[in-house]
Structures are given as structure tokens and as C-alpha cells.
Write an enzyme that holds these catalytic residues in place. Structure first.
Site, PDB file in Angstrom:
ATOM      1  N   CYS A   2      -2.010  16.091   2.934  1.00 17.13           N
ATOM      2  CA  CYS A   2      -1.022  16.827   3.409  1.00 17.13           C
ATOM      3  C   CYS A   2      -0.032  16.598   2.700  1.00 17.13           C
ATOM      4  O   CYS A   2       0.638  16.138   3.819  1.00 17.13           O
ATOM      5  CB  CYS A   2      -1.159  17.883   4.494  1.00 17.13           C
ATOM      6  SG  CYS A   2      -3.055  18.656   5.420  1.00 17.13           S
ATOM      7  N   ARG A  27      -1.624  14.276  -1.994  1.00 16.19           N
ATOM      8  CA  ARG A  27      -1.557  13.947  -0.500  1.00 16.19           C
ATOM      9  C   ARG A  27      -3.202  14.938   0.084  1.00 16.19           C
ATOM     10  O   ARG A  27      -3.425  14.626   1.050  1.00 16.19           O
ATOM     11  CB  ARG A  27      -0.467  14.135   0.347  1.00 16.19           C
ATOM     12  CG  ARG A  27       0.545  13.084  -0.434  1.00 16.19           C
ATOM     13  CD  ARG A  27       1.695  13.521   0.758  1.00 16.19           C
ATOM     14  NE  ARG A  27       1.555  13.294   1.743  1.00 16.19           N
ATOM     15  CZ  ARG A  27       2.407  11.868   2.854  1.00 16.19           C
ATOM     16  NH1 ARG A  27       2.211  11.490   1.837  1.00 16.19           N
ATOM     17  NH2 ARG A  27       1.783  12.027   3.586  1.00 16.19           N
ATOM     18  N   TRP A  76      -5.283  18.983   2.267  1.00 18.03           N
ATOM     19  CA  TRP A  76      -6.541  17.653   2.939  1.00 18.03           C
ATOM     20  C   TRP A  76      -7.243  18.532   3.672  1.00 18.03           C
ATOM     21  O   TRP A  76      -6.768  18.199   5.086  1.00 18.03           O
ATOM     22  CB  TRP A  76      -6.020  16.176   3.013  1.00 18.03           C
ATOM     23  CG  TRP A  76      -7.080  15.947   3.094  1.00 18.03           C
ATOM     24  CD1 TRP A  76      -7.614  15.490   0.982  1.00 18.03           C
ATOM     25  CD2 TRP A  76      -7.495  14.939   2.843  1.00 18.03           C
ATOM     26  NE1 TRP A  76      -8.332  14.427   1.579  1.00 18.03           N
ATOM     27  CE2 TRP A  76      -9.555  14.528   2.917  1.00 18.03           C
ATOM     28  CE3 TRP A  76      -7.619  15.447   4.871  1.00 18.03           C
ATOM     29  CZ2 TRP A  76     -10.189  13.706   3.449  1.00 18.03           C
ATOM     30  CZ3 TRP A  76      -8.896  14.444   5.762  1.00 18.03           C
ATOM     31  CH2 TRP A  76     -10.241  13.643   4.627  1.00 18.03           C
ATOM     32  N   ASN A 102       1.550  17.926   8.973  1.00 19.52           N
ATOM     33  CA  ASN A 102       0.114  17.258   8.257  1.00 19.52           C
ATOM     34  C   ASN A 102       0.439  15.829   9.091  1.00 19.52           C
ATOM     35  O   ASN A 102       0.567  15.918  10.121  1.00 19.52           O
ATOM     36  CB  ASN A 102       1.120  16.182   7.123  1.00 19.52           C
ATOM     37  CG  ASN A 102       0.560  14.911   7.045  1.00 19.52           C
ATOM     38  OD1 ASN A 102      -0.792  14.981   7.060  1.00 19.52           O
ATOM     39  ND2 ASN A 102       1.154  14.200   6.860  1.00 19.52           N
ATOM     40  N   GLY A 103      -1.478  16.457   9.728  1.00 21.09           N
ATOM     41  CA  GLY A 103      -1.947  14.781  10.868  1.00 21.09           C
ATOM     42  C   GLY A 103      -2.856  16.064  12.250  1.00 21.09           C
ATOM     43  O   GLY A 103      -3.416  17.376  10.766  1.00 21.09           O
ATOM     44  N   GLU A 488     -13.886  -3.691  -6.086  1.00 24.27           N
ATOM     45  CA  GLU A 488     -12.763  -3.263  -6.380  1.00 24.27           C
ATOM     46  C   GLU A 488     -13.084  -2.041  -7.682  1.00 24.27           C
ATOM     47  O   GLU A 488     -13.417  -0.534  -7.997  1.00 24.27           O
ATOM     48  CB  GLU A 488     -11.767  -3.951  -7.011  1.00 24.27           C
ATOM     49  CG  GLU A 488     -10.024  -3.049  -7.168  1.00 24.27           C
ATOM     50  CD  GLU A 488     -10.189  -1.754  -5.945  1.00 24.27           C
ATOM     51  OE1 GLU A 488     -10.424  -1.596  -4.977  1.00 24.27           O
ATOM     52  OE2 GLU A 488      -9.485  -0.837  -6.778  1.00 24.27           O
ATOM     53  N   LYS A 492     -13.296   2.057  -8.148  1.00 31.64           N
ATOM     54  CA  LYS A 492     -12.827   2.818  -9.191  1.00 31.64           C
ATOM     55  C   LYS A 492     -13.677   3.711  -9.214  1.00 31.64           C
ATOM     56  O   LYS A 492     -13.661   5.009  -9.473  1.00 31.64           O
ATOM     57  CB  LYS A 492     -12.492   2.226 -10.255  1.00 31.64           C
ATOM     58  CG  LYS A 492     -10.890   1.286  -9.636  1.00 31.64           C
ATOM     59  CD  LYS A 492     -10.446   2.379  -8.910  1.00 31.64           C
ATOM     60  CE  LYS A 492     -10.097   2.516  -7.458  1.00 31.64           C
ATOM     61  NZ  LYS A 492      -9.298   1.832  -6.711  1.00 31.64           N
ATOM     62  N   GLU A 495     -15.335   6.593  -6.841  1.00 28.81           N
ATOM     63  CA  GLU A 495     -14.031   7.488  -6.563  1.00 28.81           C
ATOM     64  C   GLU A 495     -13.964   8.850  -7.886  1.00 28.81           C
ATOM     65  O   GLU A 495     -13.717   9.905  -7.483  1.00 28.81           O
ATOM     66  CB  GLU A 495     -12.513   6.258  -6.194  1.00 28.81           C
ATOM     67  CG  GLU A 495     -12.687   6.003  -5.393  1.00 28.81           C
ATOM     68  CD  GLU A 495     -11.124   5.524  -5.004  1.00 28.81           C
ATOM     69  OE1 GLU A 495     -11.185   4.367  -6.334  1.00 28.81           O
ATOM     70  OE2 GLU A 495     -10.216   5.986  -4.484  1.00 28.81           O
ATOM     71  N   HIS A 511     -31.405 -10.204  -2.601  1.00 26.96           N
ATOM     72  CA  HIS A 511     -31.776 -10.349  -1.116  1.00 26.96           C
ATOM     73  C   HIS A 511     -32.093  -8.485  -0.953  1.00 26.96           C
ATOM     74  O   HIS A 511     -32.469  -8.555   0.098  1.00 26.96           O
ATOM     75  CB  HIS A 511     -31.435 -10.942  -0.727  1.00 26.96           C
ATOM     76  CG  HIS A 511     -31.152 -12.709  -0.272  1.00 26.96           C
ATOM     77  ND1 HIS A 511     -32.419 -13.153  -0.033  1.00 26.96           N
ATOM     78  CD2 HIS A 511     -30.120 -13.267  -0.726  1.00 26.96           C
ATOM     79  CE1 HIS A 511     -31.441 -14.360  -0.771  1.00 26.96           C
ATOM     80  NE2 HIS A 511     -30.648 -14.236  -0.683  1.00 26.96           N
ATOM     81  N   LYS A 610      -4.604  10.604  -1.246  1.00 24.99           N
ATOM     82  CA  LYS A 610      -3.690   9.431  -1.660  1.00 24.99           C
ATOM     83  C   LYS A 610      -3.588   9.228  -0.107  1.00 24.99           C
ATOM     84  O   LYS A 610      -3.414   7.564   0.071  1.00 24.99           O
ATOM     85  CB  LYS A 610      -2.691   9.410  -1.992  1.00 24.99           C
ATOM     86  CG  LYS A 610      -1.533   8.229  -2.686  1.00 24.99           C
ATOM     87  CD  LYS A 610      -2.638   7.609  -3.935  1.00 24.99           C
ATOM     88  CE  LYS A 610      -2.002   6.043  -4.452  1.00 24.99           C
ATOM     89  NZ  LYS A 610      -2.789   5.603  -5.382  1.00 24.99           N
TER      90      LYS A 610
END
Ligand code: F6R
Length: 615
Positions: A2, A27, A76, A102-103, A488, A492, A495, A511, A610
Site C-alpha cells: 500500500c 507498493r 495491496w 498502510n499496514g 535467484e 526472477k 515472479e 536425489h 515491492k
């Protein structure tokens, strides 16, 4: 998660708020809204919608958007699905207060119950609507003004918040407060701005005040900034200079922020090492480490806490520190660390890594480690962020604002700071031979040029990406320093392209995951020339024997892997410790182009945000 924006002053608020929301859309971007006090009839106008800021703008095109005081939000979703009703701002029952948040309010159900018993009704299912009603209830029952109502109300609130409130009958002020979520006040000439970070007001002022936990700020027309705590004790605003520039917040001719940020890496690495590595003087000086050298020299153990991409950087840090400094290192997901009962011995150092400096789990892990007596070192990108302030010392990565939701330049910045940290400690401890120290300084300082070179593979990777656009799965393999690089690379891809991808240590494949391999499975192997190169070749043979399609990242001039892999991308030779800095780029580009081919929203992938300020 947010983004919040506010403005009060002589200008029309709406354009400032909308542009501010666009800057903060990284955000969260599932709904957006704005509240303004109309210049025409002094009404509190609230417009909000599911969707993006563009959708909000569309809705507002035919509305009264006049007003010189306003607040706005991009969401968000945490509580309640992303729809028009649950979008912020939320209004109190009497429709005199509008609030953005926001929270997460953890005890919202208890508060809601009390409010329902007192005749309050709710339109949606968010914790935020409970908060605005709660503040109004306190204001009415205690017969106090908005500032005092906010102070009293927040004392009873459990959770995290950055809030801003507009009151219909007080067009001369906005009241804002924070606990755990970021809140910055931009200080202009006769005007104030509010936002989750400084980006929405960077073109209007270069002065910012970061509000601390449990502080309430009142921004008023024609009056100085007022900050008080929840007990009404005045706090002195500490004005800082904003370090970002407008050009850093724009795409600069690139189609996406992510591509811009991938291409910026040679320069951001130069910025990261500037003033820290001096090749002529043969030294690396990371001042946070030097200032606390006794602690690092005597550390019995280092624990690194982080999430996501920052956690992958931490794994590389583990290799570097153990290899060069001979200090045992443990890497923990911050979200797991905070909820177990970790052993922290006297003399342990906790390193917290976070691009945004606001990740709730990392912040909570820091608080836990601090409460057990650990010395906390932060590695962050955002100056003045919550994590930067919560740590005892630290280093910024100095790579400039990262706006694409998928982290790219921050990852290489974090690995570079960890490399400098390891070299600094190793030199202080005498665990590195002088020749190796000199050679590694030269190698690290030479990485930006190698990145420049590897960026030239862009057209080749773009072409290669077309072969894999419609793949359903990917496996990424690497060993040693290249194992975190593989994790990583896989992150990427998943996402931004929504293709399932798994990163694995190459030798572990047999394995279990080897069962997945057939002619439809693309396998990306980071097989640069290093101490486990021969072993990695054996792992590639295992994939080829099962008809997997191998894309290999190899060192220039490679022959052995090139002979067996289906496709190869060459990167310049570098010391294996810094190889992930170079091989990160083709992995980022591959994910980027596959996502572009699929037509996904590269900079704002679905369900992500983000800055993850909720746990
Ligand atoms: C991945 C990504 C996330 C973040 C994670 C931690 O591209 O961006 O995995 O790395 O959410 O964020 P920070 O580093 O801000 O703590």
C-alpha cells in the site's frame, strides 16, 4: 504494501496525489482511491475503485476534483478482496473523516465488535474501516479534537500502520501517524506532502522528515509541522535532505523499469563501491565494519536474516564470509527466525539484509535478535528506512531507487556490499593472504566492466527467450557460489512470467528432482569456470542423458559445456566468488524477455508488492 500520499497547501491537490500514487504503485496496485475537500462546496469527496491508478483517473475525469487538501491510496489487499468497497480511503459513519492506511490492524475484530455494539455499521471487510470508525467513536465519546482522538485510539490498537486522516470540517489540516509502516513528510514553502516514501514529492521539495513509530504528525496550512507522541509530548522534527532525483524515478526511454534497472547495474555497482574500494591504495574500507571492528574481530558467529532475493544474497554472503573470514555463518529466513526460539550467544552478530528496509519479517527478526543482546548490522538500499534505523550500524548499497517489483540491481548491490564486508573483515582478522586481498580487490573493482560486456548478450537472450515462452516449468541448477545464483534466477522467472521454476543445488538434483526431467524440461545451469566446474559438467550430463534441454551460462571460451549444452550464454571470466554478480544479468534478462513475450505486467506482477510491510 500500500502506498499513501497526502497534500495540503496552496496548489490543487489532485494532480499531486495522482502522480504521487503512480510513483508508489510499486507498493501495491489492486485498487486506488482519493479524498479531497472540495473548494466549491466544502464537501468531502471520495472516489475509489478496484484496479490501478489509471482506472481511478478515469473515474475522476467527470468528478469534482477541486481542493487544496487531500489524501490518496494505492492498495495491496490484506483484509478483504480488492473491490471498490474495500478500496481506501474509508469513511467514518458520520462521513466526516476519511482515512488511508498502510499496514494491518491485528485486533480489528475486537474493536469492530465494540463498535457494532455501539451502533456502528460497516460497508466492507477491511481492518481500515474499523480503524476510522474507532477514531470517530473515540472522538465523539471523549469529546476531543481529531489529534487527541487519534492519540487515544492508537493506544488501543495492536498492529502496524501508517495512516493519514482528512476531516471534512477542518480543511486546514491533515493528521497522520505511524507504527511499523513508513511515513515521510515533505516540507515545502507553505505546503506539506505526506507519503510512504519521498518519491511522490521529490520535484516539489528536497526536505523530508521521517516520522517515527508512535508519533502523530499534524500538517497544516500556514503552520509549522507539529509532531507529538501518543502521550501528547512534542517531538522535534528532524529535517533531512532527500537523496533521490527525478530522473531516477523515470523509465529513461526503457519500456520497463526492470529493463532499465538491469541495464543500470554497471553504474550502480560503481556507485556501491565508490569511496569504499581504492585499487591504488589497495584497500576496501566499509566504514560500518571499521567503526565496529572489535565486534567483528570477536564474533563467534554471524547470523544473516532476510527474505526473498535478499535471502539469496545472504546465501552468497555466507560463502564469502566463511571462505574469507573463517567465521561460521547461518542464513535464516527472517519469517522463520522470528517465530522460533533461536540461540543467540554473546558476541553473535546479526546481519539483516533488505532492499526496501521496510520488510515486516526482517524488522521483527531484528527486534528479536536485539532483545537477546545481538549486535545488528543492516544492509539496505533506502536511506532512513525502518530497518536502517533499527540496526546498530550498517551499510547502504547505494544503487538508487528500485521501482520494478522484481529485484535486480539491489541483488547485485547487496552481494557487492557483502563482498566488501567479507574482504574488510578478512583483512582485519588476517585470514586472507595479502596477494589474494589485492587480487580480489582488483577483481571486484573490475566487475562493472564485465557487467557492461555481459549486457551485450541482450539480443541473444531475447532470441533465446522465444524458444521458452510457453514452457510450463523450469529447473535452475548451480553449485557453490552459483547455487544461490540459480535460486535467484528461478525466482526472477516465476515472479514475472508466472512459469513454475525451481532452483536446486546441481548435485542434489539426483536425489529427487531428476524425476522431472524429460525432453520438455528446460534446465538452466550456471556452469561458469570455478572449483566445481567438472562436477557441474557431470550434472549437465545427467540432465542430457534424460533429454532435458540445457541452457548454460558459461565462461567465455568454454568448450566442455558448450559441447553438450543445447544453448550457451557466455559471460566474462571472473573470480568464482564474484561470478554471481556477472551471471545474474543473463538470468534477469532471460526472465524479463520470457515475461515480455508472454505479455505479463513485468514491473507490477500479479499478487506482488515491492515492499512487504505485512507478515
Ligand atoms: C524478489 C523480491 C522479493 C524481495 C523480498 C524482500 O524479486 O523483490 O523477494 O527480495 O520481498 O524484500 P526486501 O529486500 O525489501 O526486504
Amino acid at each position: 504494501m500500500c502506498g499513501i500520499v497526502g497534500y495540503i497547501g496552496p496548489r490543487e491537490a489532485y494532480p499531486i496525489l495522482i502522480n504521487g500514487l503512480k510513483r508508489l504503485e510499486y507498493r501495491g496496485y489492486d485498487s486506488a482511491g482519493v479524498a479531497l475537500i472540495s473548494e466549491k462546496d466544502a464537501q468531502l469527496n471520495i472516489y475509489k475503485t478496484r484496479g490501478k491508478v489509471d482506472d481511478l483517473e478515469h473515474q475522476c475525469a467527470s468528478k469534482d476534483i477541486s481542493g487544496t487538501a487531500g489524501i490518496a491510496h494505492t492498495r495491496w489487499a490484506t483484509h478483504g478482496e480488492p473491490n471498490d468497497v474495500n478500496a481506501h480511503p474509508h469513511c467514518s459513519q458520520s462521513e466526516s473523516l476519511a482515512l488511508i492506511h498502510n499496514g494491518i490492524i491485528e485486533n480489528y475484530l475486537v474493536l469492530k465488535q465494540l463498535l457494532v455494539e455501539n451502533g456502528y455499521q460497516f460497508k466492507g471487510s477491511t481492518d481500515t474501516e474499523v480503524l476510522v470508525q474507532w477514531i470517530e467513536y473515540i472522538k465523539v465519546t471523549h469529546k476531543v479534537d481529531l489529534l487527541h482522538a487519534v492519540q487515544i485510539a492508537l493506544r488501543e490498537v495492536v498492529g502496524a500502520f501508517a495512516i493519514a486522516i482528512l476531516e471534512k470540517d477542518r480543511p486546514d489540516q491533515i493528521v497522520a501517524a505511524r507504527r511499523g509502516s513508513p511515513l515521510a513528510v515533505g516540507v515545502g514553502e507553505g505546503e506539506f506532502f505526506l507519503a510512504s516514501d519521498a518519491s511522490p514529492f521529490v520535484e516539489y521539495t528536497n526536505r523530508v522528515v521521517y516520522i517515527h513509530d508512535d508519533e502523530v504528525a499534524v500538517i497544516s496550512r500556514e503552520k509549522p509541522l507539529k509532531i507529538v507522541n501518543l502521550n501528547d509530548v512534542a517531538q522535534t522534527p528532524e529535517i533531512k535532505e532527500i537523496e533521490m532525483s527525478l530522473s531516477q524515478l523515470e523509465k529513461g526511454g526503457y519500456p520497463h523499469f526492470m529493463l532499465k534497472e538491469i541495464n543500470e547495474q554497471p553504474q550502480t555497482l560503481v556507485d556501491c563501491i565508490r569511496g569504499r574500494i581504492n585499487v591504488e591504495a589497495n584497500n576496501v574500507v566499509l566504514s560500518g565494519v571499521i567503526d565496529n571492528q572489535e565486534k567483528f574481530l570477536n564474533a563467534g558467529r554471524i547470523i544473516i536474516v532476510a527474505c526473498g532475493t535478499s535471502w539469496h544474497a545472504a546465501l552468497i554472503g555466507e560463502h564469502l564470509i566463511e571462505d574469507l573470514c573463517r567465521i561460521p555463518v547461518e542464513v535464516e529466513y527472517a519469517s522463520e527466525f522470528r517465530y522460533r526460539n533461536p540461540v543467540i550467544n554473546p558476541g553473535d552478530i546479526v546481519i539483516a539484509i533488505s532492499q526496501s528496509g521496510e520488510t515486516a519479517d526482517t524488522l521483527a527478526a531484528i527486534k528479536l535478535a536485539k532483545s537477546r543482546g545481538a549486535f545488528i548490522y543492516g544492509i539496505s538500499n533506502v536511506v532512513g528506512s525502518s530497518i536502517a534505523r533499527a540496526t546498530d550500524s550498517g551499510s547502504y548499497i547505494h544503487v538508487g531507487p528500485e521501482i520494478g517489483v522484481a529485484s535486480t540491481k539491489a541483488f547485485t548491490g547487496q552481494v557487492t556490499v557483502l563482498s566488501m564486508l567479507a574482504l574488510t573483515i578478512a583483512q582485519l582478522k588476517g585470514t586472507i593472504a595479502p596477494d589474494d586481498y589485492t587480487r580480489l580487490i582488483g577483481e571486484l573493482a573490475g566487475v562493472p566492466d564485465k557487467m557492461e560486456k555481459v549486457l551485450k548478450t541482450d539480443p541473444q537472450i531475447q532470441e533465446l527467450s522465444k524458444i521458452f515462452t510457453y514452457a510450463h516449468n523450469f529447473i535452475y541448477l548451480g553449485r557453490g557460489y552459483n547455487y544461490p545464483a540459480a535460486l535467484e534466477g528461478a525466482l526472477k522467472l516465476k515472479e514475472i512470467s508466472y512459469i513454475h521454476a525451481e532452483g536446486y543445488p546441481a548435485a542434489e538434483m539426483k536425489h529427487g528432482p531428476i524425476a522431472l526431467i524429460d525432453e520438455r524440461m528446460p534446465v538452466v545451469v550456471i556452469a561458469t569456470s570455478d572449483s566445481v566446474y567438472e562436477k557441474t559438467i557431470s550434472n549437465i550430463q545427467e540432465v542430457k542423458a534424460r533429454k532435458g534441454r540445457v541452457v548454460a551460462i558459461v565462461t567465455e571460451g568454454d568448450e566442455a559445456v558448450t559441447d553438450i549444452a543445447d544453448y550457451c550464454i557466455e559471460v566474462p571470466r571472473t573470480d568464482e566468488r564474484f561470478a554471481p554478480l556477472v551471471s545474474a544479468i543473463p538470468l534477469q534478462l532471460l526472465a524479463y524477455y520470457i515475461a515480455v513475450n508472454k505479455g505479463t505486467n513485468v514491473d507490477q506482477p500479479r499478487n506482488l508488492a515491492k515492499s512487504v510491510t505485512v507478515e
